[in-house]
Design a protein around this motif. Structure first.
Motif, PDB file in Angstrom:
ATOM      1  N   ARG A 105     -18.562  -5.447   7.132  1.00 18.11           N
ATOM      2  CA  ARG A 105     -18.370  -5.261   5.889  1.00 18.11           C
ATOM      3  C   ARG A 105     -17.081  -4.690   5.200  1.00 18.11           C
ATOM      4  NH1 ARG A 105     -22.729  -2.596   2.962  1.00 18.11           N
ATOM      5  NH2 ARG A 105     -22.796  -1.394   4.965  1.00 18.11           N
ATOM      6  N   VAL A 106     -16.624  -3.925   6.054  1.00 22.47           N
ATOM      7  CA  VAL A 106     -15.518  -2.932   5.925  1.00 22.47           C
ATOM      8  C   VAL A 106     -14.378  -3.126   6.902  1.00 22.47           C
ATOM      9  CG1 VAL A 106     -14.635  -0.640   5.523  1.00 22.47           C
ATOM     10  CG2 VAL A 106     -17.058  -1.127   4.736  1.00 22.47           C
ATOM     11  N   ILE A 107     -13.018  -3.488   6.316  1.00 24.07           N
ATOM     12  CA  ILE A 107     -11.915  -3.602   7.266  1.00 24.07           C
ATOM     13  C   ILE A 107     -11.036  -2.268   7.170  1.00 24.07           C
ATOM     14  CG2 ILE A 107     -10.231  -5.083   8.021  1.00 24.07           C
ATOM     15  CD1 ILE A 107     -11.288  -7.180   6.433  1.00 24.07           C
ATOM     16  N   ARG A 108     -10.876  -1.766   8.392  1.00 27.41           N
ATOM     17  CA  ARG A 108     -10.069  -0.649   8.548  1.00 27.41           C
ATOM     18  C   ARG A 108      -8.905  -1.016   9.119  1.00 27.41           C
ATOM     19  NH1 ARG A 108      -9.239   3.015  12.724  1.00 27.41           N
ATOM     20  NH2 ARG A 108      -9.568   5.358  12.189  1.00 27.41           N
ATOM     21  N   ARG A 109      -7.896  -0.558   8.171  1.00 34.69           N
ATOM     22  CA  ARG A 109      -6.382  -1.076   8.792  1.00 34.69           C
ATOM     23  C   ARG A 109      -5.614   0.348   9.056  1.00 34.69           C
ATOM     24  NH1 ARG A 109      -6.306  -6.546   7.530  1.00 34.69           N
ATOM     25  NH2 ARG A 109      -7.290  -7.109   5.507  1.00 34.69           N
ATOM     26  N   ARG A 110      -4.980  -0.060   9.978  1.00 42.77           N
ATOM     27  CA  ARG A 110      -3.956   1.061  10.305  1.00 42.77           C
ATOM     28  C   ARG A 110      -2.627   0.573  10.163  1.00 42.77           C
ATOM     29  NH1 ARG A 110      -4.094   6.156  10.689  1.00 42.77           N
ATOM     30  NH2 ARG A 110      -2.779   7.212  12.276  1.00 42.77           N
ATOM     31  N   ARG A 111      -1.938   1.392   9.263  1.00 39.68           N
ATOM     32  CA  ARG A 111      -0.765   0.920   8.635  1.00 39.68           C
ATOM     33  C   ARG A 111       0.499   1.870   9.040  1.00 39.68           C
ATOM     34  NH1 ARG A 111      -1.301  -2.821   4.370  1.00 39.68           N
ATOM     35  NH2 ARG A 111      -3.518  -3.096   3.970  1.00 39.68           N
ATOM     36  N   GLN A 112       1.500   1.283   9.075  1.00 36.92           N
ATOM     37  CA  GLN A 112       2.841   2.142   9.445  1.00 36.92           C
ATOM     38  C   GLN A 112       3.531   1.903   8.272  1.00 36.92           C
ATOM     39  OE1 GLN A 112       4.905   1.304  13.189  1.00 36.92           O
ATOM     40  NE2 GLN A 112       5.514   3.517  13.113  1.00 36.92           N
ATOM     41  N   CYS A 113       4.313   2.961   7.716  1.00 35.96           N
ATOM     42  CA  CYS A 113       5.219   2.928   6.749  1.00 35.96           C
ATOM     43  C   CYS A 113       6.430   2.478   7.260  1.00 35.96           C
ATOM     44  CB  CYS A 113       5.241   4.463   6.010  1.00 35.96           C
ATOM     45  SG  CYS A 113       6.335   4.559   4.721  1.00 35.96           S
ATOM     46  N   MET A 129       0.671  -1.255   0.086  1.00 34.21           N
ATOM     47  CA  MET A 129      -0.062   0.225  -0.102  1.00 34.21           C
ATOM     48  C   MET A 129       0.886   1.231  -0.023  1.00 34.21           C
ATOM     49  SD  MET A 129      -3.500   0.180  -0.140  1.00 34.21           S
ATOM     50  CE  MET A 129      -3.904  -1.361   0.492  1.00 34.21           C
ATOM     51  N   LYS A 130       0.858   2.129  -0.862  1.00 30.08           N
ATOM     52  CA  LYS A 130       1.523   3.331  -1.174  1.00 30.08           C
ATOM     53  C   LYS A 130       1.264   4.268   0.193  1.00 30.08           C
ATOM     54  CE  LYS A 130       2.907   4.751  -5.487  1.00 30.08           C
ATOM     55  NZ  LYS A 130       2.710   5.576  -6.757  1.00 30.08           N
ATOM     56  N   CYS A 131       2.240   4.801   0.798  1.00 30.07           N
ATOM     57  CA  CYS A 131       2.306   5.522   1.817  1.00 30.07           C
ATOM     58  C   CYS A 131       2.114   7.020   1.246  1.00 30.07           C
ATOM     59  CB  CYS A 131       3.827   5.815   2.458  1.00 30.07           C
ATOM     60  SG  CYS A 131       3.802   7.120   3.661  1.00 30.07           S
ATOM     61  N   PRO A 132       0.847   7.597   1.916  1.00 25.78           N
ATOM     62  CA  PRO A 132       0.532   8.936   1.387  1.00 25.78           C
ATOM     63  C   PRO A 132       1.407   9.768   1.798  1.00 25.78           C
ATOM     64  CG  PRO A 132      -0.703   8.310   3.613  1.00 25.78           C
ATOM     65  CD  PRO A 132      -0.072   7.138   3.118  1.00 25.78           C
ATOM     66  N   PHE A 133       2.128  10.026   2.575  1.00 29.00           N
ATOM     67  CA  PHE A 133       3.214  11.049   3.070  1.00 29.00           C
ATOM     68  C   PHE A 133       4.584  10.850   2.087  1.00 29.00           C
ATOM     69  CE2 PHE A 133       0.976   9.794   6.868  1.00 29.00           C
ATOM     70  CZ  PHE A 133       0.415  11.033   7.111  1.00 29.00           C
ATOM     71  N   CYS A 134       5.195   9.540   1.861  1.00 28.85           N
ATOM     72  CA  CYS A 134       6.438   9.607   1.145  1.00 28.85           C
ATOM     73  C   CYS A 134       6.190   8.760  -0.104  1.00 28.85           C
ATOM     74  CB  CYS A 134       7.720   9.117   1.951  1.00 28.85           C
ATOM     75  SG  CYS A 134       7.536   7.440   2.491  1.00 28.85           S
ATOM     76  N   LYS A 135       5.178   8.015  -0.227  1.00 28.56           N
ATOM     77  CA  LYS A 135       4.757   7.523  -1.308  1.00 28.56           C
ATOM     78  C   LYS A 135       5.567   6.112  -1.766  1.00 28.56           C
ATOM     79  CE  LYS A 135       2.382  10.867  -2.751  1.00 28.56           C
ATOM     80  NZ  LYS A 135       0.863  10.868  -2.214  1.00 28.56           N
ATOM     81  N   GLU A 136       6.200   5.570  -0.599  1.00 33.08           N
ATOM     82  CA  GLU A 136       6.701   4.499  -0.460  1.00 33.08           C
ATOM     83  C   GLU A 136       5.991   3.347  -0.695  1.00 33.08           C
ATOM     84  OE1 GLU A 136      10.180   2.715  -1.315  1.00 33.08           O
ATOM     85  OE2 GLU A 136      10.256   4.971  -1.029  1.00 33.08           O
TER      86      GLU A 136
END
Ligand code: ZN
Length: 163
Positions: free
Chosen positions: A23-31, A1-8
């Protein structure tokens, strides 16, 4: 998943929560590149597709970057962090998913952004609202600004126009 800050494109999932009765899964991700956190939404059993219906009835794919871009513009030189902007975008998306499945009007998104921005920073809110809502006349804008000032003073927040 592309980081919205650095695009990595490398991240790890730090938290998953399902909403909307699963129905929807919310994922918290760390770049893994810049360490910042962001949120993604996935629908179970289908790739997530949401259309935005614009005023002229044209439909375009929902794009979180546009919400974030609008927020950044409104928050220019305001004490609102990049993290707070992402949090507002999260809240807007939660509003959307709570109410809509396949299509959402751009008006609903705009109103949701205004509501959450209003609670965060009054100046940013007025900037966004004046562009978005296209106040019909000066009186309407003055009403809105006076109301925001009164609220700010009641809440004991720093003065509205100490920019
Ligand atoms: Zn990053």
């Amino acid at each position: 998943m592309k980081c919205p800050f650095c695009k990595e494109d490398s991240d790890k999932v730090v938290d998953s929560r399902s909403s909307e009765m699963g129905r929807v899964i919310r994922r918290r991700r760390q770049c893994l590149a810049c360490g910042r956190r962001f949120t993604t939404y996935e629908k179970i059993g289908e790739s997530f597709k949401l259309s935005v219906v614009k005023k002229d009835n044209m439909r375009v794919p929902y794009d979180r970057d546009k919400v974030v871009g609008g927020l950044q513009k409104a928050c220019y030189k305001r004490p609102v962090s990049a993290e707070q902007i992402q949090q507002i975008a999260d809240k807007v998306e939660e509003d959307i998913f709570r109410n809509f499945d396949k299509e959402v009007s751009s008006a609903f998104i705009g109103e949701s952004v205004m509501r959450h921005l209003r609670a965060t920073d009054k100046v940013a809110y007025i900037r966004f609202a004046s562009v978005y809502r296209d106040f019909k006349d000066a009186d309407e804008l003055i009403d809105e600004v006076s109301q925001a000032i009164a609220e700010t003073e009641r809440a004991g927040q720093p003065r509205l126009f100490d920019v």
